[in-house]
Design a protein around this motif. Structure first.
Motif, PDB file in Angstrom:
ATOM      1  N   HIS A 154      -4.984 -15.932   5.331  1.00 47.87           N
ATOM      2  CA  HIS A 154      -3.944 -15.020   4.694  1.00 47.87           C
ATOM      3  C   HIS A 154      -4.981 -13.104   5.075  1.00 47.87           C
ATOM      4  CE1 HIS A 154      -0.798 -17.005   2.641  1.00 47.87           C
ATOM      5  NE2 HIS A 154      -1.547 -17.051   3.866  1.00 47.87           N
ATOM      6  N   LYS A 166       1.490  -2.180  10.783  1.00 49.06           N
ATOM      7  CA  LYS A 166       2.621  -3.295   9.841  1.00 49.06           C
ATOM      8  C   LYS A 166       1.993  -3.356   8.053  1.00 49.06           C
ATOM      9  CE  LYS A 166       3.271  -5.935  13.955  1.00 49.06           C
ATOM     10  NZ  LYS A 166       4.537  -5.279  13.932  1.00 49.06           N
ATOM     11  N   SER A 168       2.819  -5.986   6.172  1.00 46.96           N
ATOM     12  CA  SER A 168       2.958  -7.011   5.537  1.00 46.96           C
ATOM     13  C   SER A 168       2.151  -7.784   7.088  1.00 46.96           C
ATOM     14  CB  SER A 168       4.631  -7.323   5.186  1.00 46.96           C
ATOM     15  OG  SER A 168       5.315  -7.419   6.325  1.00 46.96           O
ATOM     16  N   SER A 170       3.094 -11.916   7.466  1.00 44.31           N
ATOM     17  CA  SER A 170       3.537 -13.117   7.222  1.00 44.31           C
ATOM     18  C   SER A 170       4.255 -13.410   8.502  1.00 44.31           C
ATOM     19  CB  SER A 170       4.634 -12.642   6.843  1.00 44.31           C
ATOM     20  OG  SER A 170       5.804 -11.724   7.336  1.00 44.31           O
ATOM     21  N   ALA A 171       3.617 -12.087   9.559  1.00 47.68           N
ATOM     22  CA  ALA A 171       4.942 -12.375  10.977  1.00 47.68           C
ATOM     23  C   ALA A 171       3.176 -12.667  11.221  1.00 47.68           C
ATOM     24  CB  ALA A 171       4.692 -11.268  11.537  1.00 47.68           C
ATOM     25  N   SER A 272      -1.003 -13.584  -1.561  1.00 50.72           N
ATOM     26  CA  SER A 272       0.212 -13.602  -1.624  1.00 50.72           C
ATOM     27  C   SER A 272       0.367 -14.243  -3.348  1.00 50.72           C
ATOM     28  CB  SER A 272       0.713 -15.526  -0.882  1.00 50.72           C
ATOM     29  OG  SER A 272       0.245 -16.750  -1.637  1.00 50.72           O
ATOM     30  N   HIS A 301       1.826  -9.587   2.154  1.00 50.14           N
ATOM     31  CA  HIS A 301       1.779 -10.663   2.499  1.00 50.14           C
ATOM     32  C   HIS A 301       3.508 -10.715   3.193  1.00 50.14           C
ATOM     33  CE1 HIS A 301       4.273 -14.967   3.005  1.00 50.14           C
ATOM     34  NE2 HIS A 301       3.215 -15.195   3.304  1.00 50.14           N
ATOM     35  N   GLN A 302       4.407 -10.233   2.010  1.00 52.85           N
ATOM     36  CA  GLN A 302       5.518  -9.875   2.086  1.00 52.85           C
ATOM     37  C   GLN A 302       5.742  -9.000   0.738  1.00 52.85           C
ATOM     38  OE1 GLN A 302       8.209 -12.975   3.297  1.00 52.85           O
ATOM     39  NE2 GLN A 302       7.206 -14.124   1.405  1.00 52.85           N
ATOM     40  N   PRO A 303       6.683  -6.958   0.993  1.00 48.47           N
ATOM     41  CA  PRO A 303       6.983  -7.209  -0.116  1.00 48.47           C
ATOM     42  C   PRO A 303       7.985  -8.143  -1.382  1.00 48.47           C
ATOM     43  CG  PRO A 303       7.682  -5.882   2.027  1.00 48.47           C
ATOM     44  CD  PRO A 303       7.119  -7.467   2.202  1.00 48.47           C
ATOM     45  N   SER A 304       7.793  -7.907  -2.533  1.00 43.71           N
ATOM     46  CA  SER A 304       8.295  -9.100  -3.548  1.00 43.71           C
ATOM     47  C   SER A 304       7.696  -7.852  -4.707  1.00 43.71           C
ATOM     48  CB  SER A 304       7.056 -10.265  -3.232  1.00 43.71           C
ATOM     49  OG  SER A 304       6.322 -10.294  -4.153  1.00 43.71           O
ATOM     50  N   SER A 356       5.948  -0.340   0.443  1.00 46.46           N
ATOM     51  CA  SER A 356       7.290  -1.433   0.270  1.00 46.46           C
ATOM     52  C   SER A 356       7.891   0.050   1.449  1.00 46.46           C
ATOM     53  CB  SER A 356       7.537  -1.613  -0.952  1.00 46.46           C
ATOM     54  OG  SER A 356       6.661  -2.770  -1.416  1.00 46.46           O
ATOM     55  N   ALA A 359       8.303  -1.147   5.108  1.00 43.33           N
ATOM     56  CA  ALA A 359       8.372  -2.333   5.383  1.00 43.33           C
ATOM     57  C   ALA A 359      10.347  -2.028   4.887  1.00 43.33           C
ATOM     58  CB  ALA A 359       8.612  -3.483   3.638  1.00 43.33           C
TER      59      ALA A 359
END
Length: 446
Positions: A154, A166, A168, A170-171, A272, A301-304, A356, A359
């Motif tokens: 990660h 980028k 995030s 995750s890709a 994450s 890691h990814q928007p949350s 975010s 994203a």
């Protein structure tokens, strides 16, 4: 005073400007008076000659203080230049199956790599890993704040995702899971971005673990094998404070980056679980970056919603470190803990929302064509306005939350208007044109 001379000589300095000399020894006001006595017309200082002239005049206590300051300054300069290129990081990842056969993308943590690879491979020389990896000493383009408990894959994915522009990772992480083939894909992506030879500063590679922590495993175990870590037997003296300590020089390094590295940017590699916000060293680094008003980017890691929730729960009093004395040392440096918490939360929320935003823009790009060109343009104007407000470094926590709430409301309105516009613009199908809607009692019964 010989130690002062030695520190300057180690840094390759024999003739220095008056301004630089005073900056190195700046917290000792008496030095400016002494320099005036030495020669008020001198714009450059011959270090050896000055120290020879100074010997009979300076009290032993001031001599020791000056020596300590010069030694710490020289270490900061050296430590700051232990960066690694992204090309080198890719090479390191390719070597892991050999140096750490049980390495697992989904389970191996950063701390596992430190104890299983970095410390053993540097034990003979007793140096930092960066000194093994790189022959050239360069100031970094970016410094990475991260959590040792984070998965190592990660961390690396976040570094590469940032280099590729980028928000995030995750890709990129999915590519790392492909092994050698995925690393080739990442290398091609980074090369296309012109970033292969750009440099990064990561504490795991830059800090010499053999004068820091290599004899203290704190009972930790490898995440894959569950085997306890083994302390290093190098027997080198450890320095947890003072001019030779390499773990408390981050504030000074960040100041150095601001002065000497135009375009420097700080990166938060958010794991994450968003655990880095609970680590006292990360909190300290980020606080100094904000204080210096340097650019800071968050890579998720990814928007949350986790980032917002964990940030709102941030409290410097509950931050942790492997060594409890590190917590005390950092807390002692923060005069007003409440003000610190408020400013840090506001700044972290701002940079998190900026990530975010990117994203949102990327998602909108992938969905282009669903809305009208006018709606897309309006959306981008809303994003730009929100971005400008979030970059106001003095915004309070409540202001940042209000800015983000307003953006989300504007976006919902924009999406609704876009959908309505599409419905009104939609042309009737051939069947609708041939069979217009029925009216009357029969139509109502259908």
């Amino acid at each position: 005073m010989e130690r002062v001379l030695h520190a300057f000589q180690e840094a390759g300095l024999s003739l220095v400007s008056r301004a630089y000399f005073l900056r190195v020894l700046g917290r000792f006001r008496d030095f400016e008076v002494l320099l005036d006595a030495y020669g008020s017309s001198s714009t450059s200082i011959d270090v050896a000659h000055f120290l020879e002239w100074l010997k009979p005049e300076v009290p032993p206590q001031l001599q020791a203080s000056a020596a300590s300051a010069a030694s710490a300054s020289a270490l900061v300069e050296d430590l700051a230049r232990r960066s690694v290129t992204l090309r080198t990081l890719l090479k390191f990842l390719r070597s892991l199956p050999k140096t750490m056969p049980h390495f697992n993308v989904e389970r191996t943590r950063t701390v596992d790599v430190v104890w299983q690879v970095i410390i053993p491979e540097t034990a003979t020389r007793g140096c930092s890993y960066a000194e093994l990896l790189e022959s050239e000493r360069r100031l970094p383009d970016k410094m990475i704040s991260h959590n040792w408990g984070n998965l190592f894959a990660h961390l690396m994915a976040a570094v590469f995702a940032d280099a590729a522009g980028k928000p995030s990772f995750s890709a990129i992480l999915s590519w790392l899971q492909l092994g050698a083939k995925g690393l080739d894909m990442i290398e091609a992506l980074i090369e296309d971005a012109g970033q292969l030879d750009s440099t990064r500063w990561l504490c795991i590679f830059a800090v010499n673990q053999h004068i820091s922590i290599c004899d203290s495993t704190w009972g930790c175990r490898d995440s894959v094998t569950n085997v306890p870590f083994t302390g290093c037997g190098c027997k080198r003296r450890k320095f947890h404070s003072g001019p030779r300590c390499e773990m408390d020089k981050f504030d000074a390094m960040i100041t150095l980056f601001k002065q000497k590295k135009p375009g420097y940017e700080h990166i938060l590699a958010v794991d994450s679980q968003v655990g880095l916000l609970n680590r006292i060293w990360v909190v300290a680094e980020v606080a100094e970056v904000f204080r210096q008003e340097l650019p800071c980017k968050v890579v998720l890691h990814q928007p949350s919603s986790d980032l917002e929730e964990k940030t709102m729960a941030l409290n410097v009093w509950t931050a942790e470190a492997s060594r409890p004395e590190d917590v005390s040392m950092i807390l002692d440096k923060i005069e007003d803990k409440d003000v610190f918490n408020e400013r840090t939360k506001a700044a972290l929320l701002a940079v998190g929302y900026l990530a975010s935003l990117e994203a949102h823009v990327e998602m909108r790009y992938h969905l282009r064509g669903i809305s009208s060109a006018e709606a897309d343009a309006a959306f981008l104007r809303t994003v730009d306005a929100c971005r400008a407000k979030l970059r106001q470094l003095r915004a309070s926590q409540s202001e940042v939350l209000e800015i983000w709430r307003s953006f989300n409301e504007d976006e919902k309105i924009g999406c609704f208007q876009s959908a309505s516009l599409r419905l009104t613009e939609r042309q009737p199908s051939q069947r609708e044109a041939r069979d217009p809607p029925r009216t009357g009692r029969r139509a109502k019964s259908l």
